[in-house]
Design a protein around this motif. Structure first.
Motif, mmCIF file in Angstrom:
data_model
loop_
_atom_site.group_PDB
_atom_site.id
_atom_site.type_symbol
_atom_site.label_atom_id
_atom_site.label_comp_id
_atom_site.label_asym_id
_atom_site.label_seq_id
_atom_site.Cartn_x
_atom_site.Cartn_y
_atom_site.Cartn_z
ATOM 1 N N TRP A 1 1.849 -13.526 11.061
ATOM 2 C CA TRP A 1 0.970 -12.631 10.303
ATOM 3 C C TRP A 1 0.836 -11.247 10.910
ATOM 4 C CZ3 TRP A 1 -0.125 -13.063 5.518
ATOM 5 C CH2 TRP A 1 -0.142 -14.310 4.915
ATOM 6 N N VAL A 2 0.828 -11.151 12.216
ATOM 7 C CA VAL A 2 0.679 -9.831 12.841
ATOM 8 C C VAL A 2 1.838 -8.908 12.482
ATOM 9 C CG1 VAL A 2 0.626 -8.569 15.031
ATOM 10 C CG2 VAL A 2 -0.851 -10.556 14.695
ATOM 11 N N PRO A 3 3.107 -9.301 12.718
ATOM 12 C CA PRO A 3 4.195 -8.389 12.334
ATOM 13 C C PRO A 3 4.272 -8.134 10.835
ATOM 14 C CG PRO A 3 5.075 -10.510 13.066
ATOM 15 C CD PRO A 3 3.629 -10.495 13.419
ATOM 16 N N SER A 4 3.982 -9.147 10.011
ATOM 17 C CA SER A 4 4.028 -8.952 8.566
ATOM 18 C C SER A 4 3.018 -7.907 8.111
ATOM 19 C CB SER A 4 3.767 -10.271 7.839
ATOM 20 O OG SER A 4 4.842 -11.155 8.008
ATOM 21 N N LEU A 5 1.804 -7.999 8.631
ATOM 22 C CA LEU A 5 0.760 -7.060 8.231
ATOM 23 C C LEU A 5 0.981 -5.674 8.839
ATOM 24 C CD1 LEU A 5 -2.388 -9.372 8.371
ATOM 25 C CD2 LEU A 5 -1.178 -8.536 6.348
ATOM 26 N N VAL A 6 1.471 -5.623 10.081
ATOM 27 C CA VAL A 6 1.782 -4.326 10.694
ATOM 28 C C VAL A 6 2.853 -3.610 9.866
ATOM 29 C CG1 VAL A 6 2.880 -3.207 12.684
ATOM 30 C CG2 VAL A 6 1.076 -4.898 13.044
ATOM 31 N N SER B 1 2.233 -0.249 7.729
ATOM 32 C CA SER B 1 3.086 0.895 8.097
ATOM 33 C C SER B 1 3.760 1.476 6.863
ATOM 34 C CB SER B 1 4.144 0.466 9.121
ATOM 35 O OG SER B 1 3.552 0.075 10.335
ATOM 36 N N TRP B 2 4.293 0.595 6.008
ATOM 37 C CA TRP B 2 4.922 1.062 4.775
ATOM 38 C C TRP B 2 3.900 1.736 3.861
ATOM 39 C CZ3 TRP B 2 9.661 1.833 2.933
ATOM 40 C CH2 TRP B 2 10.744 1.224 3.568
ATOM 41 N N GLY B 3 2.759 1.092 3.669
ATOM 42 C CA GLY B 3 1.756 1.644 2.762
ATOM 43 C C GLY B 3 1.208 2.983 3.215
ATOM 44 N N VAL B 4 0.847 3.072 4.498
ATOM 45 C CA VAL B 4 0.274 4.309 5.040
ATOM 46 C C VAL B 4 1.289 5.445 4.993
ATOM 47 C CG1 VAL B 4 -0.594 5.382 7.153
ATOM 48 C CG2 VAL B 4 -1.435 3.133 6.461
ATOM 49 N N PHE C 1 6.154 -6.273 1.185
ATOM 50 C CA PHE C 1 6.360 -5.432 0.005
ATOM 51 C C PHE C 1 5.302 -5.657 -1.075
ATOM 52 C CE2 PHE C 1 10.752 -5.319 1.786
ATOM 53 C CZ PHE C 1 10.787 -3.950 2.006
ATOM 54 N N LEU C 2 4.681 -6.834 -1.091
ATOM 55 C CA LEU C 2 3.583 -7.058 -2.026
ATOM 56 C C LEU C 2 2.403 -6.143 -1.691
ATOM 57 C CD1 LEU C 2 2.266 -8.696 -4.350
ATOM 58 C CD2 LEU C 2 1.421 -10.273 -2.591
ATOM 59 N N LEU C 3 2.012 -6.141 -0.417
ATOM 60 C CA LEU C 3 0.873 -5.320 -0.009
ATOM 61 C C LEU C 3 1.197 -3.832 -0.076
ATOM 62 C CD1 LEU C 3 -0.591 -7.314 3.032
ATOM 63 C CD2 LEU C 3 -1.530 -7.105 0.727
ATOM 64 N N SER C 4 2.331 -3.437 0.511
ATOM 65 C CA SER C 4 2.667 -2.018 0.525
ATOM 66 C C SER C 4 2.905 -1.501 -0.891
ATOM 67 C CB SER C 4 3.898 -1.762 1.402
ATOM 68 O OG SER C 4 5.039 -2.450 0.911
ATOM 69 N N GLY C 5 3.516 -2.332 -1.743
ATOM 70 C CA GLY C 5 3.724 -1.924 -3.136
ATOM 71 C C GLY C 5 2.417 -1.711 -3.872
ATOM 72 N N THR C 6 1.442 -2.563 -3.584
ATOM 73 C CA THR C 6 0.113 -2.397 -4.190
ATOM 74 C C THR C 6 -0.535 -1.098 -3.749
ATOM 75 O OG1 THR C 6 -0.186 -4.809 -4.259
ATOM 76 C CG2 THR C 6 -2.159 -3.455 -4.451
ATOM 77 N N PHE C 7 -0.417 -0.803 -2.446
ATOM 78 C CA PHE C 7 -0.977 0.451 -1.934
ATOM 79 C C PHE C 7 -0.334 1.655 -2.626
ATOM 80 C CE2 PHE C 7 -1.500 -1.909 2.361
ATOM 81 C CZ PHE C 7 -2.665 -2.501 1.918
ATOM 82 N N ILE C 8 0.991 1.629 -2.719
ATOM 83 C CA ILE C 8 1.727 2.760 -3.291
ATOM 84 C C ILE C 8 1.407 2.919 -4.775
ATOM 85 C CG2 ILE C 8 4.023 3.700 -3.739
ATOM 86 C CD1 ILE C 8 4.943 2.018 -1.243
ATOM 87 N N PHE C 9 1.359 1.803 -5.492
ATOM 88 C CA PHE C 9 1.080 1.841 -6.926
ATOM 89 C C PHE C 9 -0.296 2.446 -7.203
ATOM 90 C CE2 PHE C 9 -0.546 -0.126 -10.848
ATOM 91 C CZ PHE C 9 0.443 0.240 -11.738
ATOM 92 N N SER C 10 -1.232 2.200 -6.315
ATOM 93 C CA SER C 10 -2.606 2.675 -6.521
ATOM 94 C C SER C 10 -2.782 4.164 -6.217
ATOM 95 C CB SER C 10 -3.568 1.873 -5.643
ATOM 96 O OG SER C 10 -3.345 2.146 -4.269
ATOM 97 N N SER D 1 -8.891 4.376 5.997
ATOM 98 C CA SER D 1 -9.483 3.036 6.074
ATOM 99 C C SER D 1 -8.404 1.984 6.347
ATOM 100 C CB SER D 1 -10.232 2.715 4.781
ATOM 101 O OG SER D 1 -9.344 2.596 3.686
ATOM 102 N N LEU D 2 -7.213 2.164 5.769
ATOM 103 C CA LEU D 2 -6.107 1.243 6.027
ATOM 104 C C LEU D 2 -5.660 1.325 7.488
ATOM 105 C CD1 LEU D 2 -3.896 1.774 2.825
ATOM 106 C CD2 LEU D 2 -5.557 -0.045 3.275
ATOM 107 N N ILE D 3 -5.657 2.529 8.022
ATOM 108 C CA ILE D 3 -5.300 2.703 9.439
ATOM 109 C C ILE D 3 -6.312 1.987 10.325
ATOM 110 C CG2 ILE D 3 -4.992 4.379 11.306
ATOM 111 C CD1 ILE D 3 -4.136 6.402 9.130
ATOM 112 N N GLY D 4 -7.591 2.034 9.937
ATOM 113 C CA GLY D 4 -8.623 1.343 10.703
ATOM 114 C C GLY D 4 -8.385 -0.158 10.745
ATOM 115 N N ILE D 5 -8.001 -0.736 9.605
ATOM 116 C CA ILE D 5 -7.698 -2.166 9.558
ATOM 117 C C ILE D 5 -6.481 -2.480 10.425
ATOM 118 C CG2 ILE D 5 -6.994 -4.072 8.063
ATOM 119 C CD1 ILE D 5 -8.505 -2.651 5.777
#
Length: 218
Positions: free
Chosen positions: A10-15, A19-22, A145-154, A178-182
């Motif tokens: 989970w750590v590398p997946s979320l990092v 990273s992609w979203g930000v 790509f699910l999370l980063s795609g959601t960020f980008i789409f928004s 806020s995403l950087i904080g998480i």
């Protein structure tokens, strides 16, 4: 699936996802913002070109940094680059292009550090269970790509909701902050856990105790 519930997955997946979203959120909207602030097309294109330079040019040294400092430390450097980039984004204005260029360069560097270090971190999951590598890779890409795609789409909706132009740009960067904080909390927690594991291993080594990790069932 037991392995995918562990920190090494989970750590590398979320990092990677953060990273992609930000990185991509400001990249996807910056030319729109610059155009509405009456910057020329060539000027906004230069910002994007410098952003790409920031994304890929650190690749010459990122591997050495990971080898010398550790992957999680480089993930922390990614967070630091993202913070500096967001600060510069907040003080960007229609008066000068300099802050826009510096901000997008740092967003690119942060992505390089974050994505590269997360790739190395994910390899630790393979060490525990080599036979699970295809499933881990697939699950990692799905989460990332699910999370980063959601960020980008928004991003477009956030930009318009903030009022477009400079106000919309700052609203987008407020969300990014806020995403950087998480992401920072995630990396800090992982670093703390890593230090505790190393201290435990050192203690067990002194006592002559060997620790074995069983390969989980597929």
């Amino acid at each position: 699936w037991e392995l995918m519930k562990r920190r090494h997955f989970w750590v590398p997946s979320l990092v990677a996802a953060f990273s992609w979203g930000v990185m991509a959120m400001p990249m996807s909207i910056v030319r729109v913002a610059l155009g509405q602030l009456d910057f020329g097309s060539r000027q906004s294109l230069l910002v994007i070109e410098l952003h790409f330079l920031g994304m890929f040019s650190p690749g010459f040294i990122t591997g050495k940094l990971i080898n010398q400092c550790g992957a999680l430390t480089v993930s922390g450097l990614a967070v630091l680059m993202f913070v500096f980039a967001t600060v510069l984004a907040f003080i960007s204005s229609e008066a000068t292009l300099a802050f826009w260029m510096a901000s997008l360069i740092l967003f690119g560097i942060g992505w390089n550090f974050g994505f590269s270090s997360s790739t190395v971190l994910l390899a630790k999951a393979y060490e525990e269970a080599p036979s699970m590598k295809p499933r881990i890779e697939s699950a990692n890409d799905f989460v990332m790509f699910l999370l980063s795609g959601t960020f980008i789409f928004s991003t477009g909706y956030i930009y318009e909701g903030g009022g477009s132009e400079l106000d919309g740009w700052k609203t987008v960067n407020s969300v990014i902050f806020s995403l950087i904080g998480i992401m920072a909390l995630l990396v800090l927690g992982a670093l703390t856990a890593q230090i505790e594991e190393e201290e435990l291993k050192l203690s067990l080594d002194k006592q002559g105790v060997e620790v074995f990790v069983d390969e989980p069932e597929p």
